[in-house]
Design an enzyme around this catalytic site. Structure first.
Site, PDB file in Angstrom:
ATOM      1  N   ARG A 147       0.854  -1.185   0.000  1.00 54.46           N
ATOM      2  CA  ARG A 147       0.000   0.000   0.000  1.00 54.46           C
ATOM      3  C   ARG A 147       0.892   1.238   0.000  1.00 54.46           C
ATOM      4  O   ARG A 147       1.826   1.335   0.818  1.00 54.46           O
ATOM      5  CB  ARG A 147      -0.875  -0.001   1.260  1.00 54.46           C
ATOM      6  CG  ARG A 147      -1.888   1.129   1.282  1.00 54.46           C
ATOM      7  CD  ARG A 147      -2.656   1.179   2.589  1.00 54.46           C
ATOM      8  NE  ARG A 147      -1.995   2.043   3.549  1.00 54.46           N
ATOM      9  CZ  ARG A 147      -2.623   2.682   4.542  1.00 54.46           C
ATOM     10  NH1 ARG A 147      -3.927   2.519   4.703  1.00 54.46           N
ATOM     11  NH2 ARG A 147      -1.961   3.445   5.377  1.00 54.46           N
ATOM     12  N   TYR A 159      -2.950  11.600   5.992  1.00 54.34           N
ATOM     13  CA  TYR A 159      -3.235  10.259   6.461  1.00 54.34           C
ATOM     14  C   TYR A 159      -2.238   9.241   5.891  1.00 54.34           C
ATOM     15  O   TYR A 159      -1.923   9.274   4.700  1.00 54.34           O
ATOM     16  CB  TYR A 159      -4.661   9.817   6.037  1.00 54.34           C
ATOM     17  CG  TYR A 159      -4.811   8.340   6.157  1.00 54.34           C
ATOM     18  CD1 TYR A 159      -5.015   7.771   7.407  1.00 54.34           C
ATOM     19  CD2 TYR A 159      -4.641   7.507   5.057  1.00 54.34           C
ATOM     20  CE1 TYR A 159      -5.065   6.401   7.550  1.00 54.34           C
ATOM     21  CE2 TYR A 159      -4.691   6.137   5.194  1.00 54.34           C
ATOM     22  CZ  TYR A 159      -4.897   5.586   6.432  1.00 54.34           C
ATOM     23  OH  TYR A 159      -4.916   4.231   6.575  1.00 54.34           O
ATOM     24  N   ASP A 216      -5.047   4.016  -0.227  1.00 54.71           N
ATOM     25  CA  ASP A 216      -6.198   4.308   0.642  1.00 54.71           C
ATOM     26  C   ASP A 216      -6.516   5.797   0.556  1.00 54.71           C
ATOM     27  O   ASP A 216      -5.719   6.640   0.967  1.00 54.71           O
ATOM     28  CB  ASP A 216      -5.833   3.929   2.085  1.00 54.71           C
ATOM     29  CG  ASP A 216      -7.035   3.917   3.013  1.00 54.71           C
ATOM     30  OD1 ASP A 216      -8.088   4.479   2.646  1.00 54.71           O
ATOM     31  OD2 ASP A 216      -6.912   3.350   4.119  1.00 54.71           O
ATOM     32  N   HIS A 218      -9.068   7.096   2.071  1.00 62.08           N
ATOM     33  CA  HIS A 218      -9.535   7.403   3.427  1.00 62.08           C
ATOM     34  C   HIS A 218     -10.722   8.370   3.423  1.00 62.08           C
ATOM     35  O   HIS A 218     -10.730   9.389   4.133  1.00 62.08           O
ATOM     36  CB  HIS A 218      -8.381   7.915   4.295  1.00 62.08           C
ATOM     37  CG  HIS A 218      -8.366   7.315   5.669  1.00 62.08           C
ATOM     38  ND1 HIS A 218      -8.778   8.004   6.774  1.00 62.08           N
ATOM     39  CD2 HIS A 218      -8.022   6.087   6.104  1.00 62.08           C
ATOM     40  CE1 HIS A 218      -8.667   7.222   7.839  1.00 62.08           C
ATOM     41  NE2 HIS A 218      -8.225   6.053   7.460  1.00 62.08           N
ATOM     42  N   GLU A 242      -8.969   2.334  -2.143  1.00 59.04           N
ATOM     43  CA  GLU A 242      -9.756   2.038  -0.940  1.00 59.04           C
ATOM     44  C   GLU A 242     -10.525   3.266  -0.448  1.00 59.04           C
ATOM     45  O   GLU A 242      -9.978   4.376  -0.451  1.00 59.04           O
ATOM     46  CB  GLU A 242      -8.783   1.560   0.137  1.00 59.04           C
ATOM     47  CG  GLU A 242      -9.419   1.322   1.478  1.00 59.04           C
ATOM     48  CD  GLU A 242      -8.398   0.843   2.506  1.00 59.04           C
ATOM     49  OE1 GLU A 242      -7.304   0.391   2.106  1.00 59.04           O
ATOM     50  OE2 GLU A 242      -8.688   0.931   3.715  1.00 59.04           O
ATOM     51  N   GLU A 268     -14.180  -0.525   5.936  1.00 54.96           N
ATOM     52  CA  GLU A 268     -13.581  -0.698   7.263  1.00 54.96           C
ATOM     53  C   GLU A 268     -14.389  -0.005   8.350  1.00 54.96           C
ATOM     54  O   GLU A 268     -14.271  -0.374   9.518  1.00 54.96           O
ATOM     55  CB  GLU A 268     -12.124  -0.218   7.277  1.00 54.96           C
ATOM     56  CG  GLU A 268     -11.979   1.281   7.111  1.00 54.96           C
ATOM     57  CD  GLU A 268     -10.537   1.745   7.065  1.00 54.96           C
ATOM     58  OE1 GLU A 268      -9.715   1.092   6.414  1.00 54.96           O
ATOM     59  OE2 GLU A 268     -10.238   2.772   7.689  1.00 54.96           O
ATOM     60  N   ARG A 289     -13.937  -4.628   2.992  1.00 51.94           N
ATOM     61  CA  ARG A 289     -12.842  -4.249   3.881  1.00 51.94           C
ATOM     62  C   ARG A 289     -13.155  -4.410   5.366  1.00 51.94           C
ATOM     63  O   ARG A 289     -12.393  -3.954   6.227  1.00 51.94           O
ATOM     64  CB  ARG A 289     -12.500  -2.768   3.617  1.00 51.94           C
ATOM     65  CG  ARG A 289     -11.652  -2.558   2.410  1.00 51.94           C
ATOM     66  CD  ARG A 289     -10.234  -3.043   2.648  1.00 51.94           C
ATOM     67  NE  ARG A 289      -9.488  -2.131   3.491  1.00 51.94           N
ATOM     68  CZ  ARG A 289      -8.516  -2.529   4.305  1.00 51.94           C
ATOM     69  NH1 ARG A 289      -8.177  -3.787   4.404  1.00 51.94           N
ATOM     70  NH2 ARG A 289      -7.855  -1.643   5.025  1.00 51.94           N
ATOM     71  N   GLU A 345      -4.735  -7.269   4.888  1.00 48.64           N
ATOM     72  CA  GLU A 345      -3.866  -6.177   5.348  1.00 48.64           C
ATOM     73  C   GLU A 345      -3.068  -6.654   6.565  1.00 48.64           C
ATOM     74  O   GLU A 345      -3.613  -7.282   7.467  1.00 48.64           O
ATOM     75  CB  GLU A 345      -4.722  -4.968   5.747  1.00 48.64           C
ATOM     76  CG  GLU A 345      -3.897  -3.778   6.224  1.00 48.64           C
ATOM     77  CD  GLU A 345      -4.776  -2.573   6.595  1.00 48.64           C
ATOM     78  OE1 GLU A 345      -5.956  -2.773   6.935  1.00 48.64           O
ATOM     79  OE2 GLU A 345      -4.271  -1.442   6.545  1.00 48.64           O
ATOM     80  N   TRP A 408     -11.923  12.701   7.617  1.00 49.54           N
ATOM     81  CA  TRP A 408     -10.520  12.300   7.839  1.00 49.54           C
ATOM     82  C   TRP A 408     -10.304  10.885   7.347  1.00 49.54           C
ATOM     83  O   TRP A 408     -11.079  10.000   7.643  1.00 49.54           O
ATOM     84  CB  TRP A 408     -10.153  12.362   9.329  1.00 49.54           C
ATOM     85  CG  TRP A 408      -8.702  12.053   9.527  1.00 49.54           C
ATOM     86  CD1 TRP A 408      -7.640  12.896   9.328  1.00 49.54           C
ATOM     87  CD2 TRP A 408      -8.145  10.797   9.943  1.00 49.54           C
ATOM     88  NE1 TRP A 408      -6.466  12.241   9.593  1.00 49.54           N
ATOM     89  CE2 TRP A 408      -6.740  10.956   9.960  1.00 49.54           C
ATOM     90  CE3 TRP A 408      -8.692   9.551  10.278  1.00 49.54           C
ATOM     91  CZ2 TRP A 408      -5.863   9.918  10.302  1.00 49.54           C
ATOM     92  CZ3 TRP A 408      -7.829   8.523  10.617  1.00 49.54           C
ATOM     93  CH2 TRP A 408      -6.428   8.701  10.638  1.00 49.54           C
TER      94      TRP A 408
END
Ligand code: GCO
Ligand code: MG
Length: 408
Positions: A147, A159, A216, A218, A242, A268, A289, A345, A408
């Site tokens: 990643r 991030y 990612d 995010h 992601e 996630e 995820r 992951e 975030w």
């Protein structure tokens, strides 16, 4: 095999973890992870005050019944706190069942469908040189999928980028800080969208076409911005992009999907199968995820991933350091057993965490394996845990240049 005692252990070795310990009247011990990053004590209270008293005396073999009882008897459905608490009970019960059967948990889930689990590692850098070094470090550690996250010119803190050398306890990045208030970070979408494709171009030029690369986002983009990024990244053949939008609005992904063939991974922050209903049925994503810890445990994740399998959607189970080794092991047993495994992951816990949680899962040549000890294969050392009391910690949050709070 009735539940005799249930206790919640909060410990902070490298970071905070919430662990449920169940013991049975025939002397077995089962472990479940209930860690919810930055909101740990709310799950600890949910368990201690409202769930533990209901567990004493229950038949520990009745996993599905206990899941339905905890989910439906609460009346208030879903949500990260509830689902993390239910997950902890569920995983501890699976640990107990596997221990009573004398088998590693994956055997009860149908046995191994593969020899090992391809894992991706995290690489990041504040500039290209640092990023390339970080990728090389992961390759040296055996990772065969990476990643990639980087700093963005014009943004101070981004991030996924590890702290400067000297300020970090690990070689990797840990998002929650042990501070009394969330740290403020800044965000600029236009700067990000301009910079990221140049990073992937440079990485492909340096490391070649074979290496699976992930990124990612995010949750920071609108659907049309995410569509553009997916399109701009197509030449660099990502394994996945992601959390490209905050996907509470599942329909938003339709727009992203119409514009790009970059594979999409989401979930996630989701905690039930219903959060994925449209995403899966309408084939708007490629990877699920969710973490076992945040999505109601093995029982619920198995159903979610079986549902996804009908649509050739695969697993990409969340494995950051804020999932404890107990939650990580639960994911690995499930990964090994299901047919539609995608990737896992693996962010790697620090040494202090590994002293508190004795683990038997292995990482060799880029592949994880849950090991062959009975149960989950993870045992918490309570004396070691007691040496690391809870410390308040928060994830950061974002503001735009004009002061507006951003995802975030
Ligand atoms: C990931 C995640 C994490 C989260 C963290 C929040 O892809 O691993 O995005 O890094 O930020 O789990 O608690
Ligand atoms: Mg993520």
């Amino acid at each position: 095999m009735n539940i005799a005692t249930a206790a919640v252990i909060v410990t902070s070795p490298d970071r905070n973890f919430v662990t449920l310990k169940l013991t049975t009247d025939d002397g077995l011990v089962g472990w479940g992870d209930a860690t919810l990053n930055g909101r740990e004590l709310s799950v600890a209270s949910y368990l201690t005050d409202h769930v533990v008293p209901l567990l004493i005396g229950r038949d520990a073999h009745r996993i599905e019944d206990t899941w339905q009882f905890l989910y439906r008897s609460a009346y208030w459905r879903r949500g990260p706190v509830t689902m993390a608490a239910i997950a902890a009970v569920d995983v501890a019960l699976w640990d107990l069942k596997a221990k009573s059967a004398g088998m590693p948990l994956y055997q009860l889930l149908g046995g191994a469908s593969r020899n090992g689990l391809m894992a991706y590692g995290h690489a990041s850098g504040r500039d290209q040189e640092e990023l390339f070094d970080s990728i090389r470090l992961r390759l040296d550690q055996g990772f065969r999928s990476i990643r990639v996250q980087t700093s963005i010119p014009g943004i101070d803190a981004v991030y996924g980028v590890r702290a400067p050398a000297g300020q970090e306890s690990e070689q990797h990045y840990e998002p929650a800080q042990r501070i009394a208030r969330p740290m403020e970070e800044d965000w600029d979408t236009r700067a990000y969208l301009r910079h990221i494709p140049t990073v992937f171009e440079a990485v492909r030029n340096e490391f070649g076409p074979e290496l699976p690369l992930l990124h990612d986002v995010h949750h920071r983009l609108t659907p049309i911005q995410a569509a553009r990024l997916g399109k701009d990244l197509e030449p660099y053949d990502l394994f996945w992009m992601e959390d490209c939008t905050p996907a509470e609005n599942q329909d938003a992904l339709r727009l992203v999907r119409q514009h790009t063939t970059t594979p999409l991974a989401i979930g996630e922050v989701f905690n039930t199968i219903w959060d994925y209903q449209t995403l899966i049925k309408d084939q708007l994503i490629d990877y699920v995820r969710s973490a076992v810890t945040h999505t109601g445990g093995i029982t619920a994740m198995r159903k979610l991933l079986d549902y996804a399998a009908q649509y050739q959607i695969k697993s990409g189970i969340h494995g950051p350091t804020d999932i404890s080794p107990v939650g990580m092991a639960a994911g690995l047993h499930l990964d090994l057993a299901i047919h539609n495994f995608g990737i896992q992951e693996y962010m790697q816990h620090g040494d202090v965490t590994n002293e508190v949680f004795r683990q038997s899962f292995t990482f060799e040549n880029g592949y994880l394996h849950p090991g062959n000890e009975v149960g989950l294969g993870v045992e918490l050392d309570e004396e070691a845990a007691a040496r690391h009391p809870y410390q308040p910690a928060y994830l950061p949050y974002n503001r735009l240049k004009d002061g507006t709070v951003h995802d975030w």
